[in-house]
Design a protein around this motif. Sequence first.
Motif, PDB file in Angstrom:
ATOM      1  N   THR A   1       0.854  -1.177   0.000  1.00 21.99           N
ATOM      2  CA  THR A   1       0.000   0.000   0.000  1.00 21.99           C
ATOM      3  C   THR A   1       0.891   1.228   0.000  1.00 21.99           C
ATOM      4  OG1 THR A   1      -1.640  -1.233   1.283  1.00 21.99           O
ATOM      5  CG2 THR A   1      -1.884   1.153   1.229  1.00 21.99           C
ATOM      6  N   GLU A   2       0.467   2.223  -0.740  1.00 21.43           N
ATOM      7  CA  GLU A   2       1.253   3.450  -0.848  1.00 21.43           C
ATOM      8  C   GLU A   2       0.316   4.655  -0.885  1.00 21.43           C
ATOM      9  OE1 GLU A   2       4.523   4.985  -4.018  1.00 21.43           O
ATOM     10  OE2 GLU A   2       4.680   2.915  -3.286  1.00 21.43           O
ATOM     11  N   ALA A   3       0.749   5.720  -0.236  1.00 25.92           N
ATOM     12  CA  ALA A   3      -0.033   6.958  -0.267  1.00 25.92           C
ATOM     13  C   ALA A   3       0.051   7.573  -1.658  1.00 25.92           C
ATOM     14  CB  ALA A   3       0.507   7.937   0.759  1.00 25.92           C
TER      15      ALA A   3
ATOM     16  N   ALA B   1      -8.316   0.898   0.650  1.00 31.36           N
ATOM     17  CA  ALA B   1      -7.820   1.695  -0.473  1.00 31.36           C
ATOM     18  C   ALA B   1      -8.929   1.956  -1.486  1.00 31.36           C
ATOM     19  CB  ALA B   1      -6.656   0.986  -1.160  1.00 31.36           C
TER      20      ALA B   1
ATOM     21  N   THR C   1      -5.042   6.257  -0.634  1.00 28.75           N
ATOM     22  CA  THR C   1      -3.968   5.277  -0.770  1.00 28.75           C
ATOM     23  C   THR C   1      -4.278   4.328  -1.923  1.00 28.75           C
ATOM     24  OG1 THR C   1      -5.016   3.771   0.803  1.00 28.75           O
ATOM     25  CG2 THR C   1      -3.350   5.288   1.690  1.00 28.75           C
TER      26      THR C   1
ATOM     27  N   GLN D   1      -3.662   0.367  -2.960  1.00 30.57           N
ATOM     28  CA  GLN D   1      -3.237  -0.961  -2.533  1.00 30.57           C
ATOM     29  C   GLN D   1      -3.119  -1.835  -3.763  1.00 30.57           C
ATOM     30  OE1 GLN D   1      -5.824  -3.180   0.101  1.00 30.57           O
ATOM     31  NE2 GLN D   1      -4.240  -4.696   0.511  1.00 30.57           N
TER      32      GLN D   1
END
Length: 114
Positions: free
Chosen positions: A45-47, A114, A54, A56
């Motif tokens: 997961t990343e912003a 997400a 986010t 995912q």
Amino acid sequence: TAESLQTPWYVIAGNHDHVGNVTAQIGYSLKSQRWTFPHLYHTWTEAIPGTSMTLQVILIDTQVLAGPPAPPRRKKRRKKHHHQHPSPASSVITASATAEHWRWLEQQLAQSTA
């Protein structure tokens, strides 16, 4: 190696990888800072920059999800008897591994925000 390639690589095996040594590819994650392949299936997961959202990414191994490979068909030969060896994937892909992968995937989808 080119500077443009110095970024995380999120890796997942394909059918061709299961003919070789998938566990060696997973093990390479311990040697490379950019090679991210911790398991036959995994998520990250990343912003999203500039937002409060986010992303995912769920990486699945369709070879494992499809279940154990069927036993090879033996062809009748007249002269020589050839033994067929199981594919390397047969040691990784078991009915229990398939069930576990499905459980994990369903859990990831149910819990994702997400």
